[in-house]
Design an enzyme around this catalytic site. Structure first.
Site, PDB file in Angstrom:
ATOM      1  N   GLY A  36     -51.501 -25.674   6.067  1.00 47.57           N
ATOM      2  CA  GLY A  36     -52.638 -25.627   6.972  1.00 47.57           C
ATOM      3  C   GLY A  36     -52.956 -26.967   7.608  1.00 47.57           C
ATOM      4  CG  HIS A  39     -49.817 -31.628  12.973  1.00 49.48           C
ATOM      5  ND1 HIS A  39     -48.485 -31.438  13.293  1.00 49.48           N
ATOM      6  CD2 HIS A  39     -49.829 -32.026  11.675  1.00 49.48           C
ATOM      7  CE1 HIS A  39     -47.731 -31.718  12.255  1.00 49.48           C
ATOM      8  NE2 HIS A  39     -48.520 -32.070  11.249  1.00 49.48           N
ATOM      9  CG  HIS A  42     -48.037 -27.581  11.248  1.00 48.40           C
ATOM     10  ND1 HIS A  42     -49.058 -28.489  11.116  1.00 48.40           N
ATOM     11  CD2 HIS A  42     -47.348 -27.630  10.075  1.00 48.40           C
ATOM     12  CE1 HIS A  42     -49.001 -29.052   9.932  1.00 48.40           C
ATOM     13  NE2 HIS A  42     -47.976 -28.565   9.271  1.00 48.40           N
ATOM     14  CD  GLN A  66     -46.432 -28.475  -1.967  1.00 45.68           C
ATOM     15  OE1 GLN A  66     -46.012 -27.325  -2.007  1.00 45.68           O
ATOM     16  NE2 GLN A  66     -46.301 -29.228  -0.864  1.00 45.68           N
ATOM     17  N   GLY A 152     -39.853 -28.846   9.626  1.00 51.01           N
ATOM     18  CA  GLY A 152     -39.750 -30.065  10.414  1.00 51.01           C
ATOM     19  C   GLY A 152     -38.920 -31.125   9.702  1.00 51.01           C
ATOM     20  CG  LEU A 189     -47.690 -35.095  15.853  1.00 53.73           C
ATOM     21  CD1 LEU A 189     -47.505 -33.771  16.577  1.00 53.73           C
ATOM     22  CD2 LEU A 189     -49.055 -35.680  16.191  1.00 53.73           C
TER      23      LEU A 189
END
Length: 302
Positions: A36, A39, A42, A66, A152, A189
């Site tokens: 969540g 940005h 995503h 994690q 990413g 980002l």
């Protein structure tokens, strides 16, 4: 497009099964797992999935497994309403937002560990982190059963771990790597950028600037040990920077190099990776390249 918000595993599976049953054209399902606070990075994953697939599923779940004992689980930024708006503009069809009790109704007695490639970089400084990533991603893959999943390259080690895990466990999903997105001034980002104050934000630019300079340094014939030293010296010019790690490894197997050999003689794809604290905020960044192509002026940094 207004995405459908789903909060239970049963309902999500039903919705995906209905899509596959009724869709006459592109029946493939794309999946973007996130924690969540979305940005543009995503959003770029979601747009790619929407372009490739008939259905795009986004998950939003801050996975406690994690996070280490002294990490930012409780303070991790959350804004569901904002996330839904970002997802809607990126072509998302379904947003899966499970509660903690939905994902982990009981104490998990099953563990998934990927060895070797988790022992360096973030794995060395965050013990247990990738075990938590592996179990939640495996659970989400089993729940969604996507054809493709999008990650990413900013977290290149996570991408390598998930790719290895899906290969080793024969999970039938295509892992699609997507480029790092940056602000206009070069800062990668990240959801954690919101933690930075004005001075920290300004000094954090040293990460992308140092990584960009590494192309010229490699072309000049420096070794891995020399590159690491130069990067550390460059990053340390920012007074607020506290280095966690700087390293150069092969990619995607993250194996060590001959640190004294000139990097421009290495034919492997390389990952130059950094993790640096600015205050309590830990930022990661990297540059993925091939030294031979750098020598030809063809760096394929991603």
């Amino acid at each position: 497009m207004t995405p459908k918000i789903i909060r239970t595993i049963v309902e999500l599976r039903q919705a995906i099964a209905e899509f596959r049953k009724l869709s006459e054209d592109n029946r493939s399902v794309g999946f973007v797992p996130t924690m969540g606070y979305l940005h543009e990075g995503h959003a770029s994953l979601l747009r790619q999935s929407a372009s490739d697939n008939g259905l795009t599923v986004l998950s939003i779940f801050v996975n406690p497994l994690q996070f280490g004992p002294n990490e930012d689980l409780d303070k991790y930024p959350r804004d569901e309403e904002r996330d839904i708006k970002v997802a809607a503009t990126a072509g998302t069809n379904i947003i899966f937002i499970p509660a903690l009790s939905e994902m982990y109704p009981n104490q998990a007695l099953t563990h998934i560990s990927v060895s070797e490639i988790t022992e360096r970089l973030c794995g060395a400084s965050r013990p247990g982190h990738f075990d938590g990533v592996a179990i939640v991603v495996t659970k989400l893959f089993n729940i969604v059963q996507p054809d493709r999943a999008y990650f990413g390259l900013k977290d290149a080690q996570q991408l390598a771990v998930i790719s290895q895990m899906t290969q080793d466990l024969n999970i039938p999903v295509e892992i699609v790597p997507c480029p790092i997105l940056r602000e206009e001034d070069g800062l990668a980002l990240s959801s954690r950028n919101v933690y930075l104050d004005e001075d920290q934000r300004s000094q954090a630019l040293i990460l992308s600037q140092s990584l960009s300079a590494s192309t010229d340094w490699i072309q000049a014939g420096i070794s891995a040990s020399e590159l690491i030293a130069k990067l550390k010296a460059e990053i340390s010019k920012a007074p607020l920077a506290k280095i966690d790690y700087v390293d150069v490894l092969t990619y995607p197997n993250l194996s060590q190099l001959n640190k004294d050999r000139p990097l421009n003689e290495n034919n492997n794809d390389l990952l130059i990776a950094v993790a640096v604290y600015f205050g309590k905020t830990r930022l990661i960044d990297n540059r993925l390249l091939n030294p031979v192509e750098v020598g030809e002026g063809l760096c394929f940094a991603k």
